[in-house]
Design an enzyme around this catalytic site. Sequence first.
Site, short mmCIF file in Angstrom:
data_model
loop_
_atom_site.label_atom_id
_atom_site.label_comp_id
_atom_site.label_asym_id
_atom_site.label_seq_id
_atom_site.Cartn_x
_atom_site.Cartn_y
_atom_site.Cartn_z
N ASP A 1 -7.04 2.54 4.18
CA ASP A 1 -6.35 2.27 5.48
C ASP A 1 -6.84 1.59 6.65
OD1 ASP A 1 -4.46 4.30 4.34
OD2 ASP A 1 -5.61 6.19 5.14
N GLU B 1 5.33 5.75 4.58
CA GLU B 1 4.37 6.19 5.69
C GLU B 1 3.79 4.94 6.14
OE1 GLU B 1 2.16 8.91 3.84
OE2 GLU B 1 1.19 7.94 2.38
#
Length: 318
Positions: free
Chosen positions: A38, A205
Amino acid sequence: MAALAATALLVLVPTSAQAADVSYPDPRPITGQEIIHDPTVMRLRTGGYVAYSTGGVIGARLSKDGRHWDDAGNAFAEPPAWWYEYNDTGDPWAPDLSYRDGRYWLYYAVSSWGTNHSAIGVATSRTGLPGTWTDHGTVLTSETTDHWNAIDPAVIRADGRLWMAFGSYWTGIRMVELDARTGKAVKGTTVHHLATRPDEPYAVEGPYVVRHGRYYYLFASYDACCAGTSSTYRIKVGRSTSVTGPYVDSTGTPLLEGGGDLLLAGHGDFVGTGGQSVFQDKGGDWLAYHYYDAQDDGTPKLGLNRLSWTTDGWPLVL
């Protein structure tokens, strides 16, 4: 990724996102500390690059040239005490780095797997370097009674106001307005709905919103992460003339109805591409993301690719 010749660019840039080749370019070759999850990446105003990520107390990487990366420890020496209300181990997720009003702003999520008892927090720094951050507590929270999940923040300025996209399972991607002074959610702010899927568990997401031309572009990760080489993460995109939507893909299908143009998917040894963000460097746009390395037991690593834009305004990975 090595720079492409001008002749190659002419071949690779189609007239619409739907016309893009189904094959995907490999990420830019990098050296040093490649492991990341991420990532949020930025070229610092003082020179060099910093990347923050899930792992540790917000893991940090530094680079002088964007190609060789060194482990730089963590954003924080230890977790702020309030994190433990949302995570027994004080483990933050999916940071987002931005710069405004003379400070760097680091947003991040604290939660536990499988629940939307979650919080987004914020910290500031004058330098953006690990070890210099001051935490300011919660920006937005969600509870099990809510229909959204307060994780995966991404902040953007639009029309003189400050906005934060966020979300995950629990109906997908949302957006709220932030107070530009505090960096926290405006009291009573509307929770806008940007993207979802028609099928449970609504596996979309990690939003990231950027402005290009007259449009806002919503990048999001679809399907499953965090399973090594079994991960199915892929990056899709839609656009809107308003930061709060509605976002549609190049066929006009709303992202609230399962639409989205596929921008990047796993290929070869680069499995489960996602957890993306976008940053600018020397006048160009770059896509940062993680992939799971099939040649290294599915270890998550940093992917960097230049972003181009088609003649009708859709992003294309180079």
